[in-house]
Design a protein around this motif. Structure first.
Motif, PDB file in Angstrom:
ATOM      1  N   CYS A 172      -6.824   4.711   2.408  1.00 15.04           N
ATOM      2  CA  CYS A 172      -6.822   4.175   0.865  1.00 15.04           C
ATOM      3  C   CYS A 172      -8.158   4.792   0.239  1.00 15.04           C
ATOM      4  CB  CYS A 172      -6.965   2.550   0.842  1.00 15.04           C
ATOM      5  SG  CYS A 172      -7.391   2.261  -0.706  1.00 15.04           S
ATOM      6  N   CYS A 199      -3.289  -4.892  -2.404  1.00 14.05           N
ATOM      7  CA  CYS A 199      -4.342  -5.507  -3.075  1.00 14.05           C
ATOM      8  C   CYS A 199      -4.298  -5.624  -4.483  1.00 14.05           C
ATOM      9  CB  CYS A 199      -5.773  -4.949  -2.484  1.00 14.05           C
ATOM     10  SG  CYS A 199      -6.206  -3.415  -3.513  1.00 14.05           S
ATOM     11  N   CYS A 204       0.817  -1.410   0.098  1.00 16.84           N
ATOM     12  CA  CYS A 204      -0.088  -0.324  -0.011  1.00 16.84           C
ATOM     13  C   CYS A 204       0.869   1.205  -0.174  1.00 16.84           C
ATOM     14  CB  CYS A 204      -0.890  -0.167   1.250  1.00 16.84           C
ATOM     15  SG  CYS A 204      -2.251  -1.276   0.927  1.00 16.84           S
TER      16      CYS A 204
HETATM   17  S1  SF4 Z   1      -5.614   0.064  -3.635  1.00 21.05           S
HETATM   18 FE1  SF4 Z   1      -5.200  -1.609  -2.667  1.00 21.05          FE
HETATM   19  S2  SF4 Z   1      -2.829  -1.591  -2.636  1.00 21.05           S
HETATM   20 FE2  SF4 Z   1      -3.509   0.490  -3.092  1.00 21.05          FE
HETATM   21  S3  SF4 Z   1      -3.786   1.479  -1.037  1.00 21.05           S
HETATM   22 FE3  SF4 Z   1      -5.646   0.590  -1.347  1.00 21.05          FE
HETATM   23  S4  SF4 Z   1      -5.694  -1.251  -0.380  1.00 21.05           S
HETATM   24 FE4  SF4 Z   1      -3.671  -0.451  -0.649  1.00 21.05          FE
END
Ligand code: SF4
Ligand code: SF4
Length: 318
Positions: free
Chosen positions: A263, A279, A247
């Motif tokens: 997020c 993710c 992340c």
């Molecule tokens: S989209 Fe997925 S990888 Fe990106 S910050 Fe949000 S949870 Fe994390």
């Protein structure tokens, strides 16, 4: 004369491999540490805070760290035996090491202790810090040649910044650093005064590192610069290595003033475990990709880049 070949004991080689595997498996710190904030490459600090690449060390280096921690404990035990001295290494309110924090917890430091009734200054509390260093003799020399007030700054600026911040955050106006050689056979001590101006400069730097959405300035654009040659992040910084996917390298995440990581893609605050896992919707912060952005689809959730070698690479959904 030709060098003697090294004797290699297979059991010890395997023990070294186990040590490396186990020690290198420790996860990256979730916060920016005051102990390392004196580092003069702000990009390096940013990379560490953003987990762009796991930092690993050789068995030899881990042995030095372990040796250092043992020596530091030993030195503290010896200091405690001085009659009348008062040393606290644990915060009575938490039962843990004294901790100082800022920016909602994004910046943290952990004190070795607080000392009172030092023989040379019995009426004032000191932040106490114990270090093991092969350069102990240089500190001693700095005290003799430059004087105690400036010795720590000249000897090791990173330790000086740590001292200045710990004093600033605890309100103690003196710092006592005890430095011993590995094993603890020789040691020296240096007292340092508070430096509010430096503390302000370092807090401003911490703010830049924590809240910048892009890598900060490099200390050098030359990968052969001596600091870059030995830097753990050289691959990502100079050599075109793609950072790790988590992340903290994702363009959807923002560190908040409250010390959280938010997020925007999923509209939620992420736990540290979630941040490590990332993710499927992860998209790299564009300035972390070693290429030029040529196309993007917000609906399709992808970004396309022309990479340094001329190839095209699509980040995100295919
Ligand atoms: S989209 Fe997925 S990888 Fe990106 S910050 Fe949000 S949870 Fe994390
Ligand atoms: S490689 Fe050099 S410029 Fe890049 S982060 Fe490391 S020290 Fe800084």
């Amino acid at each position: 004369m030709a060098a003697l070949p090294q004797h290699q004991d297979p059991t010890l080689l395997e023990a070294d491999r186990v040590l490396e595997r186990e020690e290198n498996a420790h996860a990256s710190r979730p916060y920016l540490g005051m102990s390392g904030l004196g580092e003069d490459c702000e990009r390096k600090l940013w990379y560490g805070f953003r987990w762009v690449q796991r930092v690993t060390f050789s068995a030899e280096t881990h042995k030095k760290f372990i040796d250092g921690h043992r020596t530091e404990d030993l030195l503290m035990q010896r200091i405690r035996r001085v009659p009348g001295i008062e040393i606290h290494t644990v915060d009575p309110e938490t039962g843990k090491q004294f901790e100082v924090t800022d920016f909602g917890g994004h910046l943290k430091g952990h004190l070795d202790g607080a000392a009172y009734r030092l023989l040379q200054a019995p009426k004032i509390w000191h932040v106490a810090e114990v270090k093991a260093s092969e350069k102990m003799a240089d500190l001693n020399k700095a005290v003799v040649v430059l004087g105690e007030k400036t010795a720590l700054r000249q000897w090791n600026f990173t330790y000086y910044v740590q001292a200045v911040l710990y004093m600033n955050y605890t309100g103690m106006e003196r710092h006592w650093l005890v430095c011993g050689t590995p094993g603890g056979r020789e040691w020296t001590g240096v007292r340092t005064e508070a430096d509010p101006a430096e503390a302000i400069r370092q807090k401003a730097k911490a703010h830049r590192v924590i809240f910048s959405q892009h890598p900060l300035e490099r200390i050098s654009d030359n990968p052969e610069f001596y600091k870059c040659r030995w830097c753990s992040f050289r691959g990502v910084c100079h050599d075109g290595t793609l950072p790790e996917s988590n992340c903290r390298t994702c363009l959807h995440v923002t560190p908040t003033e409250a010390g959280e990581w938010h997020c925007a893609r999923w509209g939620k605050v992420l736990t540290v475990e979630e941040q490590r896992a990332g993710c499927q919707a992860h998209l790299y912060i564009p300035s972390l990709v070693p290429g030029e952005q040529i196309d993007a689809s917000p609906e399709g959730e992808w970004v396309e880049y022309r990479m340094r070698d001329g190839s095209t690479w699509r980040d995100g959904a295919q």
